[in-house]
Design an enzyme around this catalytic site. Sequence first.
Site, PDB file in Angstrom:
ATOM      1  N   MET A  31       0.842  -1.200   0.000  1.00 22.87           N
ATOM      2  CA  MET A  31       0.000   0.000   0.000  1.00 22.87           C
ATOM      3  C   MET A  31       0.880   1.254   0.000  1.00 22.87           C
ATOM      4  SD  MET A  31      -3.442  -0.913   2.017  1.00 22.87           S
ATOM      5  CE  MET A  31      -2.871  -0.715   3.668  1.00 22.87           C
ATOM      6  N   ALA A  33       4.114   3.958   0.835  1.00 20.16           N
ATOM      7  CA  ALA A  33       4.859   4.486   1.991  1.00 20.16           C
ATOM      8  C   ALA A  33       5.913   3.443   2.363  1.00 20.16           C
ATOM      9  CB  ALA A  33       3.932   4.802   3.160  1.00 20.16           C
ATOM     10  N   HIS A  38       9.024  -3.552   3.520  1.00 18.75           N
ATOM     11  CA  HIS A  38       8.548  -3.813   2.156  1.00 18.75           C
ATOM     12  C   HIS A  38       9.726  -4.197   1.241  1.00 18.75           C
ATOM     13  CE1 HIS A  38       5.477  -0.645   3.416  1.00 18.75           C
ATOM     14  NE2 HIS A  38       4.710  -1.664   3.087  1.00 18.75           N
TER      15      HIS A  38
HETATM   16  P1  AMP Z   1       1.347  -2.941   3.502  1.00 19.45           P
HETATM   17  O1  AMP Z   1       1.913  -1.890   2.612  1.00 19.45           O
HETATM   18  O2  AMP Z   1       1.295  -2.546   4.934  1.00 19.45           O
HETATM   19  O3  AMP Z   1       0.057  -3.546   2.985  1.00 19.45           O
HETATM   20  O4  AMP Z   1       2.399  -4.142   3.466  1.00 19.45           O
HETATM   21  C1  AMP Z   1       2.749  -4.775   2.269  1.00 19.45           C
HETATM   22  C2  AMP Z   1       3.495  -6.037   2.584  1.00 19.45           C
HETATM   23  O5  AMP Z   1       4.672  -5.725   3.321  1.00 19.45           O
HETATM   24  C3  AMP Z   1       2.675  -7.000   3.478  1.00 19.45           C
HETATM   25  O6  AMP Z   1       2.903  -8.328   3.030  1.00 19.45           O
HETATM   26  C4  AMP Z   1       3.282  -6.784   4.827  1.00 19.45           C
HETATM   27  O7  AMP Z   1       3.157  -7.891   5.697  1.00 19.45           O
HETATM   28  C5  AMP Z   1       4.736  -6.528   4.485  1.00 19.45           C
HETATM   29  N1  AMP Z   1       5.400  -5.807   5.565  1.00 19.45           N
HETATM   30  C6  AMP Z   1       5.036  -4.614   6.106  1.00 19.45           C
HETATM   31  N2  AMP Z   1       5.852  -4.293   7.137  1.00 19.45           N
HETATM   32  C7  AMP Z   1       6.738  -5.312   7.246  1.00 19.45           C
HETATM   33  C8  AMP Z   1       7.837  -5.588   8.118  1.00 19.45           C
HETATM   34  N3  AMP Z   1       8.175  -4.748   9.094  1.00 19.45           N
HETATM   35  N4  AMP Z   1       8.525  -6.721   7.943  1.00 19.45           N
HETATM   36  C9  AMP Z   1       8.181  -7.599   6.960  1.00 19.45           C
HETATM   37  N5  AMP Z   1       7.175  -7.404   6.098  1.00 19.45           N
HETATM   38  C10 AMP Z   1       6.457  -6.283   6.239  1.00 19.45           C
END
Ligand code: AMP
Length: 258
Positions: A31, A33, A38
């Site tokens: 998503m 940021a 990521h």
């Molecule tokens: P999001 O942008 O929050 O939807 O996250 C996108 C992907 O990145 C998802 O699969 C999350 O689980 C992964 N993700 C976000 N933060 C972390 C982190 N600190 N460590 C590992 N994976 C992450």
Amino acid sequence: MAVVIADPIEYRSYCLQYKEKGFSIGFVPTMGALHKGHLELVKRARRENDLCAVSIFVNPTQFDDQKDLNEYPDHFDDDLKKLESFDIDCVFAPYPSAMYPRDYNFRVTESQLSKKLCGQYRIGHFDGVLSVVLKLLNLSQADRAYFGEKDYQQYLLIKDMVEAFFLNTEIVPVGIIREESGLAMSSRNQRLSTNGLTKAARLYFHLNESVRNNSSAKEVIQNLLGEGFEVQYVEDFENRRFAAVFLEGVRLIDNVSL
Ligand code: AMP
């Protein structure tokens, strides 16, 4: 330079042309940021596949709180810059209206795990996640898609959905990337004050302590965390301890292995 595509059908054609040439496709949905958490997923996807695609889409249907959606950080240009050094092939960044041409009339609903842990408090959240991931996987036709263990419940649900719908994508889990303080990296951390960021690291510390001391009681963890925190839940599931807390109005989640 990665190609940036907004139109879902164009993105599907882009992926398909490589698929037909026998390229393997690695896909990382985000998503935006973007932070090092990521980027760890991106590194893996780059390393393990011929073609590497990343999506940046703030999916409205997974927000149970309109304020959270409105306040979700948007750093699209910065994100593109960050991705430049990872040598990825394609960024898919659609508009919500293109991803939901029939509004939200068609959706994936899960009736068991999605109602536990975070699902008890974020009504409809996982339906939104599963619906958008199904669309994204159909478009990407990825051989492998990468998900962080930070959102462990999400990872489990997506793995189960792929099996239930016979999708041809391997779901690859990636370990949690943390700040030096132990705080799990998250786009929402940007909304914490400097003091809040320091305090937030207590969550990981005390989750681990609670495992060592064999106490999972919500009240104990609330006490350990101290003022400013509001613990939503602490629960054990499948050999992990999961927690969600609020700090400075920001919802933080984490999980540790038992
Ligand atoms: P999001 O942008 O929050 O939807 O996250 C996108 C992907 O990145 C998802 O699969 C999350 O689980 C992964 N993700 C976000 N933060 C972390 C982190 N600190 N460590 C590992 N994976 C992450």
